[in-house]
Design a protein around this motif. Structure first.
Motif, PDB file in Angstrom:
ATOM      1  N   HIS A 179       6.663   4.018  -0.863  1.00 45.37           N
ATOM      2  CA  HIS A 179       7.663   4.946  -1.392  1.00 45.37           C
ATOM      3  C   HIS A 179       9.031   4.476  -0.949  1.00 45.37           C
ATOM      4  O   HIS A 179       9.240   4.206   0.230  1.00 45.37           O
ATOM      5  N   ARG A 212      -3.419   4.010 -15.027  1.00 46.25           N
ATOM      6  CA  ARG A 212      -3.140   5.358 -14.557  1.00 46.25           C
ATOM      7  C   ARG A 212      -2.981   6.265 -15.770  1.00 46.25           C
ATOM      8  O   ARG A 212      -1.878   6.537 -16.211  1.00 46.25           O
ATOM      9  N   ASP A 270       7.631   5.139  -6.106  1.00 50.04           N
ATOM     10  CA  ASP A 270       6.967   6.388  -5.796  1.00 50.04           C
ATOM     11  C   ASP A 270       5.448   6.223  -5.733  1.00 50.04           C
ATOM     12  O   ASP A 270       4.731   6.603  -6.656  1.00 50.04           O
ATOM     13  N   GLY A 271       4.982   5.598  -4.655  1.00 48.90           N
ATOM     14  CA  GLY A 271       3.536   5.456  -4.497  1.00 48.90           C
ATOM     15  C   GLY A 271       2.990   4.224  -5.194  1.00 48.90           C
ATOM     16  O   GLY A 271       2.156   4.326  -6.084  1.00 48.90           O
ATOM     17  N   ARG A 286       0.824  -1.211   0.000  1.00 50.94           N
ATOM     18  CA  ARG A 286       0.000   0.000   0.000  1.00 50.94           C
ATOM     19  C   ARG A 286       0.854   1.256   0.000  1.00 50.94           C
ATOM     20  O   ARG A 286       1.653   1.465   0.919  1.00 50.94           O
ATOM     21  N   ASP A 287       0.671   2.062  -1.030  1.00 54.24           N
ATOM     22  CA  ASP A 287       1.287   3.377  -1.117  1.00 54.24           C
ATOM     23  C   ASP A 287       2.763   3.367  -0.685  1.00 54.24           C
ATOM     24  O   ASP A 287       3.173   4.118   0.196  1.00 54.24           O
ATOM     25  N   GLN A 304      -4.922   9.645 -11.524  1.00 55.13           N
ATOM     26  CA  GLN A 304      -5.051   8.588 -10.520  1.00 55.13           C
ATOM     27  C   GLN A 304      -5.241   7.255 -11.245  1.00 55.13           C
ATOM     28  O   GLN A 304      -5.266   7.213 -12.464  1.00 55.13           O
ATOM     29  N   GLY A 348       5.084   3.562   3.743  1.00 53.63           N
ATOM     30  CA  GLY A 348       3.989   2.776   3.215  1.00 53.63           C
ATOM     31  C   GLY A 348       3.819   1.493   4.002  1.00 53.63           C
ATOM     32  O   GLY A 348       4.361   1.358   5.110  1.00 53.63           O
ATOM     33  N   GLN A 380       6.385   4.066 -10.671  1.00 55.56           N
ATOM     34  CA  GLN A 380       4.953   3.869 -10.414  1.00 55.56           C
ATOM     35  C   GLN A 380       4.416   2.682 -11.191  1.00 55.56           C
ATOM     36  O   GLN A 380       4.944   2.321 -12.235  1.00 55.56           O
ATOM     37  N   SER A 403       0.951   0.583  -5.127  1.00 56.08           N
ATOM     38  CA  SER A 403       0.003  -0.292  -4.434  1.00 56.08           C
ATOM     39  C   SER A 403      -0.363  -1.462  -5.340  1.00 56.08           C
ATOM     40  O   SER A 403      -0.593  -1.264  -6.527  1.00 56.08           O
TER      41      SER A 403
END
Ligand SMILES: Nc1ncnc2c1ncn2[C@@H]1O[C@H](COP(=O)(O)OP(=O)(O)OP(=O)(O)O)[C@@H](O)[C@H]1O
Ligand SMILES: Nc1ncnc2c1ncn2[C@@H]1O[C@H](COP(=O)(O)OP(=O)(O)OP(=O)(O)O)[C@@H](O)[C@H]1O
Ligand SMILES: [Mg+2]
Ligand SMILES: [Mg+2]
Lengths: 310, 297
Positions: free
Chosen positions: A10, A305, A24-25, A7-8, A295, A65, A229, A27
């Protein structure tokens, strides 16, 4: 059942005069008995992501995260608690045989070690099992090869020895980083066969790979990484027929069979990544909106995305 | 350009059984100016060993290597080192090839320093140009090998190999850690350089599709020998081994034992009693094949 949930996440490396935003973020999840293939640009953060799950990173790293395995957050575990999981519950097949095999130790003993520790069997039977594994992977003659040192192996043999070592302890989740690199078709078949067997036993796989035909053969879902990402998570059949993200489309078009056409423009910097969508400077479908970060959108159960899907 | 004559390499192994591994077994090979010869064949067949022998990075047990009309096997080390700037390798495992204590900048600049070629400003400019050519950011140059990704390191090694405009490069799985898009740009770069600088390549790869695209000629290796070589080998394979490699036929066994005769005997779908004697290489309309099927008996 989800075995692994990220989850999220970094992951940033702090160097002398810069910060590398390697992840970088991010999930995603991996279900029981599922194979998820992580593909994407070279340098996009795939190996770092894998190593973060097992906390195999250097000191100068900042991680934020959650990484949930069997319900507990691996990032909160003590080094001791982690040792119980590493190799036993989650196995790791590293990308580089040269830096992962000990040059002064016989291959048989190295490959046997995880079995001795985690399956609690004695050295002699462990080495015997290694010989069987080497035979399975066509490293012949196995009785002789267990007593050789890594430099006596060819490149592809070292690669397969690593796969043997990583998969020998029947872990719940195997993270394999480029397991088919430099391996010919005929030998690749044994790796595919092995991983199929692993999946049948309800074990899970996270396969990091540039080998798209291999991903297509084994994976249930494909996750695509670009510049730190995940830009798409898609069912495998759909992905190879009609991927969603513009980067994925461009990637498939540079396959040798489709004419070896590289994606135009330069790979992005992870120190100063592009604003908004990180692919926009190279994207055929670029519009004004893309300077804003998109998003994840859900389309028929797949994720992408990109503003095209708003 | 470069020619290997009757090359063999035996690795002695073990103190007890003095039986060595025959990694390369009587190979003749020639790569002409501005030509790409792709070398394919299964893992362990001796491709890397053969590539390293052509650069004298591994000493052959027997045979000769002729480069620019000079027999490299008879050269002294100093002479050989001077010639090295014309012959480079992109090694199969880049992590092995770079000094872990050096920043990447210094690894790429090393060839200039050894051969005392460029002044400091020139050197910096050239290193920056090289790293851009392989699609990487200059910022990477200030890092150590363990601080970049596998594919980034592979491209650093490529930058180093092309630094001195060599005449011949052994590319050993040069794109094995690259995504297909970066692979396409690196391969295009190598082809461009070849045209501009008349370079020759030995291109070792497991990707038969890629081999077919980059190569002028293809050589297929099995158990230390070149069993088939020529143009269009993968489109129209003659040797039974090449056919199994392409998945057109399947080997009749999994056990690759070769007591004598043809090394492919135990696996070969087309074997006959003749094959218990070693086949010779025969040449037919530009194709060389080592198989009894094509020999006149
Ligand atoms: N120890 C480190 N310090 C600083 N930066 C690092 C470090 N390790 C990796 N990086 C950077 O993090 C980014 C992601 O690296 P990673 O190894 O995860 O890429 P990858 O997707 O596995 O690429 P490849 O397909 O080439 O193996 C890269 O830009 C790399 O340069
Ligand atoms: N330094 C060494 N000492 C002993 N044996 C070696 C050595 N290097 C290679 N060998 C053996 O020689 C044979 C050929 O190895 P080589 O590395 O040339 O194969 P390859 O065709 O490049 O294979 P791969 O596709 O797996 O890289 C193998 O059996 C290998 O185990
Ligand atoms: Mg990697
Ligand atoms: Mg090799």
């Amino acid at each position: 059942m989800w075995v692994l949930v990220v989850r999220d996440l970094h992951v940033h490396f702090v160097l002398e005069n810069m910060t590398v935003k390697a992840v970088d973020g991010v999930s995603f999840h991996v279900s029981e008995g599922e194979a998820l293939a992580l593909i994407g640009e070279s340098g996009s953060g795939k190996s770092v992501l894998g190593m973060t799950i097992l906390r195999l990173l250097p000191e100068n790293v900042r991680v934020n995260g959650k990484i949930l395995f069997n319900g507990s957050n691996l990032l909160d575990l003590s080094e001791e608690g982690l040792r119980e999981i590493r190799g036993k519950e989650i196995a790791w097949v590293p990308q580089n045989p040269a830096t992962s095999l000990n040059p002064v130790m016989k291959v048989g003993i190295q490959v046997a070690e995880p079995m001795e520790i985690h399956l609690r069997i004695d050295r002699k039977s462990a080495v015997q099992r290694v010989a069987n594994l080497l035979k399975f992977f066509d490293i012949n003659p196995p009785e002789k090869r267990v007593n050789e040192y890594p430099h006596q192996y060819s490149g592809g043999m070292k690669q397969r020895a690593l796969v043997a070592m990583g998969t020998s302890t029947k872990p719940k989740l195997i993270i394999a980083d480029e397991p088919t690199k430099g391996i010919d078709m005929t030998k690749k078949v044994s790796i595919v066969e092995l991983f199929r067997k692993i999946k049948k036993n309800e074990l899970s796989l996270l396969l990091i790979t540039h080998d798209l035909p291999f991903a297509e053969k084994l994976a249930d879902r494909i996750a695509v990484m670009y510049c730190g990402q995940i830009v798409e998570v898609c069912n495998v059949k759909k992905f190879f027929k009609s991927p969603l993200h513009p980067y994925s489309k461009a990637l498939l078009n540079s396959l040798p069979s489709r004419g070896l056409k590289p994606i135009k423009g330069n790979p992005p910097s992870m120190v100063n990544p592009p604003k908004g969508c990180k692919f926009h400077p190279r994207c055929e479908y670029m519009s004004g909106r893309c300077l804003e970060e998109p998003q994840m959108f859900e389309i028929d159960g797949n994720l992408v995305r990109c503003w095209l899907y708003d | 350009m470069i020619k290997g004559i009757n090359l063999s390499k035996i690795y002695e192994s073990g103190f007890i059984s003095k039986k060595g591994i025959v990694a390369v077994d009587g190979v003749d090979i020639e790569i002409r100016e501005q030509e790409t010869l792709a070398l394919v064949g299964e893992s362990g067949s001796g491709k890397s060993t053969l590539g390293r022998i052509l650069l004298l990075l591994t000493k052959p047990t027997s045979g000769k290597v002729i480069f620019d009309r000079v027999d490299l096997t008879r050269l002294r080390n100093r002479k050989l080192r001077d010639l090295r700037r014309k012959m480079q390798i992109i090694p199969q495992h880049p992590e092995d090839a770079l000094d872990p204590r050096w920043k990447l900048y210094d690894s790429i600049a090393e060839p200039f320093r050894i051969h005392k070629i460029a002044g400091k400003d020139d050197e910096e400019e050239t290193v920056h140009k090289l790293i851009e050519l392989v699609g990487l950011d200059q910022e990477l140059l200030r890092r150590y090998p363990h601080e970049v990704s596998g594919g980034e390191l592979q491209r650093v090694v490529i930058a180093r190999a092309i630094a001195l405009n060599p005449k011949f490069i052994v590319c050993d799985e040069p794109t094995s850690m690259l995504d297909v898009s970066v692979q396409a740009s690196v391969v295009n770069l190598l082809m461009d350089l070849q045209r501009k600088l008349s370079m020759s390549y030995l291109f070792i790869t497991h990707d038969l599709e890629l081999a077919d695209i980059v190569a002028d000629r293809i050589a297929v290796m099995y158990a230390g020998q070149i069993v088939e070589e020529g143009i269009g080998v993968l489109k129209d394979p003659l040797h039974p081994y090449t056919q199994t490699l392409l998945g057109i036929t399947t080997p009749i066994s999994r056990e690759a034992i070769t007591p004598r005769g043809c090394k492919f005997y135990n696996l070969c779908p087309e074997r006959s009693s003749k094959c218990l004697n070693a086949p010779k290489t025969v040449e037919m309309s530009g194709r060389r094949v080592k198989c009894h099927l094509y020999m006149e008996h």
